[in-house]
Design a protein around this motif. Structure first.
Motif, PDB file in Angstrom:
ATOM      1  N   ARG A   1      -3.180   0.191  -3.477  1.00  0.00           N
ATOM      2  CA  ARG A   1      -2.911  -0.906  -3.081  1.00  0.00           C
ATOM      3  C   ARG A   1      -2.829  -1.987  -4.152  1.00  0.00           C
ATOM      4  O   ARG A   1      -3.396  -1.890  -5.350  1.00  0.00           O
ATOM      5  CB  ARG A   1      -4.158  -1.515  -2.283  1.00  0.00           C
ATOM      6  CG  ARG A   1      -3.918  -2.970  -1.590  1.00  0.00           C
ATOM      7  CD  ARG A   1      -5.133  -3.197  -0.702  1.00  0.00           C
ATOM      8  NE  ARG A   1      -4.842  -2.596   0.500  1.00  0.00           N
ATOM      9  CZ  ARG A   1      -5.934  -1.919   1.276  1.00  0.00           C
ATOM     10  NH1 ARG A   1      -7.359  -2.134   0.782  1.00  0.00           N
ATOM     11  NH2 ARG A   1      -5.960  -1.097   2.159  1.00  0.00           N
TER      12      ARG A   1
ATOM     13  N   ALA B   1      -4.778  -0.010   7.521  1.00  0.00           N
ATOM     14  CA  ALA B   1      -4.703   1.180   7.014  1.00  0.00           C
ATOM     15  C   ALA B   1      -3.736   2.290   7.916  1.00  0.00           C
ATOM     16  O   ALA B   1      -3.461   3.371   7.398  1.00  0.00           O
ATOM     17  CB  ALA B   1      -6.109   1.698   6.659  1.00  0.00           C
TER      18      ALA B   1
ATOM     19  N   THR C   1       1.040  -1.078   0.058  1.00  0.00           N
ATOM     20  CA  THR C   1       0.072   0.061   0.042  1.00  0.00           C
ATOM     21  C   THR C   1       0.834   1.274  -0.046  1.00  0.00           C
ATOM     22  O   THR C   1       1.906   1.300   0.779  1.00  0.00           O
ATOM     23  CB  THR C   1      -0.963   0.034   1.352  1.00  0.00           C
ATOM     24  OG1 THR C   1      -1.325  -1.315   1.350  1.00  0.00           O
ATOM     25  CG2 THR C   1      -2.053   1.065   0.999  1.00  0.00           C
TER      26      THR C   1
ATOM     27  N   GLN D   1       1.193   2.987   8.891  1.00  0.00           N
ATOM     28  CA  GLN D   1       1.843   3.460   7.751  1.00  0.00           C
ATOM     29  C   GLN D   1       3.467   4.132   7.982  1.00  0.00           C
ATOM     30  O   GLN D   1       3.805   4.683   9.112  1.00  0.00           O
ATOM     31  CB  GLN D   1       1.132   4.817   7.120  1.00  0.00           C
ATOM     32  CG  GLN D   1      -0.223   4.484   6.755  1.00  0.00           C
ATOM     33  CD  GLN D   1      -0.913   5.553   6.257  1.00  0.00           C
ATOM     34  OE1 GLN D   1      -0.278   6.667   5.821  1.00  0.00           O
ATOM     35  NE2 GLN D   1      -2.415   5.633   6.244  1.00  0.00           N
TER      36      GLN D   1
ATOM     37  N   SER E   1       4.231   4.023   3.158  1.00  0.00           N
ATOM     38  CA  SER E   1       3.798   2.827   2.645  1.00  0.00           C
ATOM     39  C   SER E   1       3.344   1.889   3.618  1.00  0.00           C
ATOM     40  O   SER E   1       3.679   2.077   4.898  1.00  0.00           O
ATOM     41  CB  SER E   1       5.037   1.998   1.943  1.00  0.00           C
ATOM     42  OG  SER E   1       6.083   1.658   2.680  1.00  0.00           O
TER      43      SER E   1
ATOM     44  N   TYR F   1      -4.125   6.834  -2.659  1.00  0.00           N
ATOM     45  CA  TYR F   1      -3.391   5.763  -2.270  1.00  0.00           C
ATOM     46  C   TYR F   1      -3.554   4.778  -3.119  1.00  0.00           C
ATOM     47  O   TYR F   1      -4.746   4.564  -3.757  1.00  0.00           O
ATOM     48  CB  TYR F   1      -3.720   5.586  -0.773  1.00  0.00           C
ATOM     49  CG  TYR F   1      -5.022   4.987  -0.464  1.00  0.00           C
ATOM     50  CD1 TYR F   1      -6.051   5.438  -0.311  1.00  0.00           C
ATOM     51  CD2 TYR F   1      -5.109   3.754   0.068  1.00  0.00           C
ATOM     52  CE1 TYR F   1      -7.218   4.994  -0.003  1.00  0.00           C
ATOM     53  CE2 TYR F   1      -6.223   2.888   0.309  1.00  0.00           C
ATOM     54  CZ  TYR F   1      -7.299   3.764   0.319  1.00  0.00           C
ATOM     55  OH  TYR F   1      -8.534   3.192   0.564  1.00  0.00           O
TER      56      TYR F   1
END
Lengths: 112, 115
Positions: B50, B101, B31, B104, B94, B48
């Motif tokens: 995925r 979610a 991601t 990051q 990422s 974003y």
């Protein structure tokens, strides 16, 4: 979408324990609580994430009461290098990232 | 120590010029996020991906911004034409497949100044 409220700024001294509290009265059953740290001129850094009770890692501890309507990030024995902005985020970790809101954060200043 | 890398770190350009920012996510992360940070607006999610597929780019001004992932090791954010109001720090982040979610890992950012 759970809204979070945290102090705009906090001051402390080296060697002290600092506790930053985040309020999230509308937290949902599947929501997790996540904290980030951002130093000047750097990207945010993931610190810790939890769902309930207490989570501890090498950087901080996260305390979450039974009702989960608030959480406290605890930084033990802070140093000058802990001066940063701290963000509290609340949301379902499996949900769309589109719902992620960083907010204004808490600006923590550590003095000698 | 795996890190997200971004290039360039600083960019100064004139209004109307094209700007391309690049990001290399952490190996194995699937991601990728693009954020913009300004003093006034704070940290805003622009787009974003995925598994290289765009999932949401509603935060981007569509007429001038575009984001792509040519392959799993490269994400790009392009502004054409650039405007002074685009001046900001642009961060790439990422996330791991099992990270959720909200976990990051951010790069150092690209500081963009449009004159």
């Amino acid at each position: 979408l759970a809204k979070t409220t945290q102090p705009i700024s906090m001051d402390s001294y080296e060697g002290q324990e600092v506790n930053i509290t985040c309020s999230h009265n509308n937290i949902a059953t599947n929501d997790y609580i996540t904290w980030y740290q951002q130093f000047p001129s750097q990207g945010p850094r993931f610190i810790i994430q939890g769902y309930k009770t207490k989570v501890t890692n090498e950087v901080a501890s996260l305390f979450i009461p039974a009702d989960r309507k608030s959480s406290t990030l605890s930084l033990p024995r802070v140093s000058l290098s802990d001066t940063a902005v701290y963000y509290c985020l609340v949301g379902d970790r499996h949900s769309s990232a589109s719902k992620i809101i960083f907010g204004s954060g808490t600006r923590l200043s550590i003095r000698p | 120590d795996a890190r997200v890398t971004q290039t360039p770190r600083h960019k100064v350009t004139e209004m109307g010029q094209e700007v391309t920012m690049r990001c290399q996510p952490i190996l194995g992360h699937n991601t990728v996020f693009w954020y913009r940070q300004t003093m006034m607006q704070g940290l805003e999610l622009l787009a974003y991906f995925r598994n290289r597929a765009p999932l949401d780019d509603s935060g981007m001004p569509k007429d001038r911004f575009s984001a792509e992932m040519p392959d799993a090791t490269l994400a790009t954010l392009k502004i054409q034409p650039s405007e002074p109001r685009d001046s900001a720090v642009y961060f790439c982040a990422s996330g791991a497949p099992d990270g959720g979610a909200y976990e990051q890992y951010f790069g150092p950012g690209t500081r963009l100044t449009v004159t």
